[in-house]
Write a protein that holds these residues in place. Structure first.
Motif, mmCIF file in Angstrom:
data_model
loop_
_atom_site.group_PDB
_atom_site.id
_atom_site.type_symbol
_atom_site.label_atom_id
_atom_site.label_comp_id
_atom_site.label_asym_id
_atom_site.label_seq_id
_atom_site.Cartn_x
_atom_site.Cartn_y
_atom_site.Cartn_z
ATOM 1 N N GLY A 118 -4.425 25.190 -3.607
ATOM 2 C CA GLY A 118 -4.290 23.743 -3.725
ATOM 3 C C GLY A 118 -3.104 23.350 -4.583
ATOM 4 N N LEU A 119 -2.955 24.000 -5.720
ATOM 5 C CA LEU A 119 -1.857 23.680 -6.631
ATOM 6 C C LEU A 119 -0.495 24.002 -6.027
ATOM 7 N N SER A 120 -0.450 24.988 -5.144
ATOM 8 C CA SER A 120 0.824 25.383 -4.531
ATOM 9 C C SER A 120 1.358 24.314 -3.571
ATOM 10 N N ARG A 121 0.519 23.368 -3.196
ATOM 11 C CA ARG A 121 0.948 22.346 -2.239
ATOM 12 C C ARG A 121 1.796 21.261 -2.890
ATOM 13 N N GLY A 122 1.741 21.151 -4.202
ATOM 14 C CA GLY A 122 2.530 20.128 -4.857
ATOM 15 C C GLY A 122 1.920 18.748 -4.689
ATOM 16 N N ILE A 123 2.756 17.709 -4.891
ATOM 17 C CA ILE A 123 2.295 16.318 -4.826
ATOM 18 C C ILE A 123 3.006 15.599 -3.691
ATOM 19 N N ARG A 124 2.241 14.970 -2.831
ATOM 20 C CA ARG A 124 2.819 14.194 -1.729
ATOM 21 C C ARG A 124 3.300 12.845 -2.260
ATOM 22 N N THR A 125 4.498 12.430 -1.852
ATOM 23 C CA THR A 125 5.028 11.146 -2.322
ATOM 24 C C THR A 125 4.185 9.978 -1.821
ATOM 25 N N SER A 126 3.565 10.128 -0.660
ATOM 26 C CA SER A 126 2.762 9.039 -0.104
ATOM 27 C C SER A 126 1.352 8.982 -0.700
ATOM 28 N N TYR A 127 0.989 10.006 -1.488
ATOM 29 C CA TYR A 127 -0.312 10.025 -2.167
ATOM 30 C C TYR A 127 -0.095 10.472 -3.610
ATOM 31 N N PHE A 128 0.881 9.868 -4.250
ATOM 32 C CA PHE A 128 1.324 10.348 -5.554
ATOM 33 C C PHE A 128 0.203 10.321 -6.596
ATOM 34 N N LEU A 129 -0.448 9.166 -6.769
ATOM 35 C CA LEU A 129 -1.492 9.061 -7.789
ATOM 36 C C LEU A 129 -2.729 9.876 -7.416
ATOM 37 N N GLU A 130 -3.082 9.850 -6.138
ATOM 38 C CA GLU A 130 -4.243 10.616 -5.688
ATOM 39 C C GLU A 130 -4.047 12.111 -5.939
ATOM 40 N N ASP A 131 -2.865 12.625 -5.561
ATOM 41 C CA ASP A 131 -2.591 14.055 -5.733
ATOM 42 C C ASP A 131 -2.386 14.430 -7.198
ATOM 43 N N LYS A 132 -1.825 13.504 -7.964
ATOM 44 C CA LYS A 132 -1.636 13.765 -9.391
ATOM 45 C C LYS A 132 -2.986 13.961 -10.071
ATOM 46 N N ARG A 133 -3.940 13.114 -9.728
ATOM 47 C CA ARG A 133 -5.277 13.248 -10.301
ATOM 48 C C ARG A 133 -5.985 14.476 -9.724
ATOM 49 N N ASN A 172 -15.649 23.759 4.111
ATOM 50 C CA ASN A 172 -14.648 24.596 4.788
ATOM 51 C C ASN A 172 -14.028 23.853 5.966
ATOM 52 N N LEU A 173 -14.852 23.127 6.712
ATOM 53 C CA LEU A 173 -14.343 22.339 7.838
ATOM 54 C C LEU A 173 -13.410 21.231 7.345
ATOM 55 N N ALA A 174 -13.757 20.625 6.211
ATOM 56 C CA ALA A 174 -12.913 19.569 5.646
ATOM 57 C C ALA A 174 -11.533 20.110 5.288
ATOM 58 N N LEU A 175 -11.499 21.280 4.667
ATOM 59 C CA LEU A 175 -10.225 21.898 4.295
ATOM 60 C C LEU A 175 -9.425 22.300 5.531
ATOM 61 N N GLU A 176 -10.115 22.813 6.524
ATOM 62 C CA GLU A 176 -9.455 23.197 7.773
ATOM 63 C C GLU A 176 -8.875 21.972 8.482
ATOM 64 N N LYS A 177 -9.618 20.881 8.435
ATOM 65 C CA LYS A 177 -9.218 19.646 9.104
ATOM 66 C C LYS A 177 -8.047 18.974 8.399
ATOM 67 N N ASP A 178 -8.060 18.997 7.072
ATOM 68 C CA ASP A 178 -6.989 18.337 6.312
ATOM 69 C C ASP A 178 -6.594 19.189 5.110
ATOM 70 N N PRO A 179 -5.722 20.189 5.319
ATOM 71 C CA PRO A 179 -5.302 21.072 4.229
ATOM 72 C C PRO A 179 -4.317 20.408 3.256
ATOM 73 N N LYS A 180 -3.940 19.166 3.528
ATOM 74 C CA LYS A 180 -3.029 18.460 2.618
ATOM 75 C C LYS A 180 -3.775 17.735 1.502
ATOM 76 N N TYR A 219 0.838 -1.204 0.000
ATOM 77 C CA TYR A 219 0.000 0.000 0.000
ATOM 78 C C TYR A 219 0.872 1.253 0.000
ATOM 79 N N ALA A 220 1.935 1.221 0.781
ATOM 80 C CA ALA A 220 2.846 2.371 0.827
ATOM 81 C C ALA A 220 3.511 2.601 -0.525
ATOM 82 N N ALA A 221 3.704 1.515 -1.287
ATOM 83 C CA ALA A 221 4.371 1.602 -2.594
ATOM 84 C C ALA A 221 3.374 1.492 -3.746
#
Length: 251
Positions: free
Chosen positions: A217-232, A181-189, A29-31
């Motif tokens: 949102g775009l300024s946050r880049g792509i997290r390596t642990s959520y690469f495909l999710e963030d790419k999409r 708004n609460l969702a974004l505040e809770k998890d801005p990543k 899952y991590a990979a």
């Protein structure tokens, strides 16, 4: 003393062996983005991940962890592993049924609840909004999300579901605003928190605000642990950005 030490080592070895499937599954899952082609994950890795979580579920000491991983891996595979479109209905039916069973077993597990609410929402959407409303699917999605404070799913439900007097009178755009708004505040990543809130701002014709949220949102880049999710997620943010700019250019 030697006997007790030997017994302790034996028990530790037994537990370690029993949890080997979980370790393999977690590492897969991590990979999960490794060897991906475009935004499609490697099906071999996904299969090993799913099979290992399923085997790990037989160990009662890690049952909840393994079940959580199992439904998350099925959800990931449905979204990111290529399959023939003619199998979509069967796969979605299976994901909905398995995540529902897992939720009933572990109703306080937020990850499982999120997958179930998301899968049920997609399943209902495939059947048609009015049918889902009449069959109570929409209300179940709301209730599951409410039970674990899943603000992202709650916000989306209030935003996309139609207000139907008597049959479905609870969707409220003001609550959609509150929960997203609460969702974004809770998890801005999570880039989808930006995307869903920006979609709402677009619907409200607050185009400047929508573009600002997209830029954040775009300024946050792509997290390596959520690469495909963030790419999409980035792709969807950019598509919405194009849509808004095209609308502004026409004015």
């Amino acid at each position: 003393m030697k006997f007790l030490l030997a017994l302790a080592l034996l028990l530790a070895w037994g537990i370690g062996f029993a949890n080997e499937n979980l370790r393999v599954a977690d590492s897969c899952y991590a990979a999960r983005a490794e060897r991906a082609k475009g935004d499609k994950a490697d099906p071999k890795n996904a299969k090993l991940m799913i099979d290992s979580y399923l085997k790990a579920m037989a160990d009662s000491s890690v049952w909840e962890r393994a079940t959580e991983g199992y439904v998350k891996s099925l959800f990931f595979s449905f979204r990111f592993v290529h399959f023939d479109k003619k199998h979509r209905k069967a796969k979605l039916d299976s994901l909905k049924a398995i995540s529902e069973t897992a939720y009933k077993q572990f109703p306080k597990n937020k990850e499982i609840a999120h997958v179930y609410a998301s899968a049920l929402s997609m399943w209902g959407n495939e059947r048609g909004a009015l049918t889902s409303v009449k069959e109570g699917v929409a209300t179940t999605v709301r209730d599951v999300a409410t039970s674990v404070d899943d603000y992202q799913v709650l916000g989306r439900a209030h935003f996309v579901l139609p207000y139907v007097p008597i049959v479905l009178s609870w969707p409220d755009k003001k609550l959609a605003d509150k929960y997203l708004n609460l969702a974004l505040e809770k998890d801005p990543k999570d880039l989808y928190n930006y995307f869903f809130l920006a979609e709402l701002r677009f619907d409200q014709k607050r185009y400047a605000d929508a573009l600002d949220i997209i830029d954040r949102g775009l300024s946050r880049g792509i997290r390596t642990s959520y690469f495909l999710e963030d790419k999409r997620g980035r792709w969807q943010l950019k598509e919405l950005q194009k849509k808004i700019n095209a609308k502004l250019d026409k004015k």
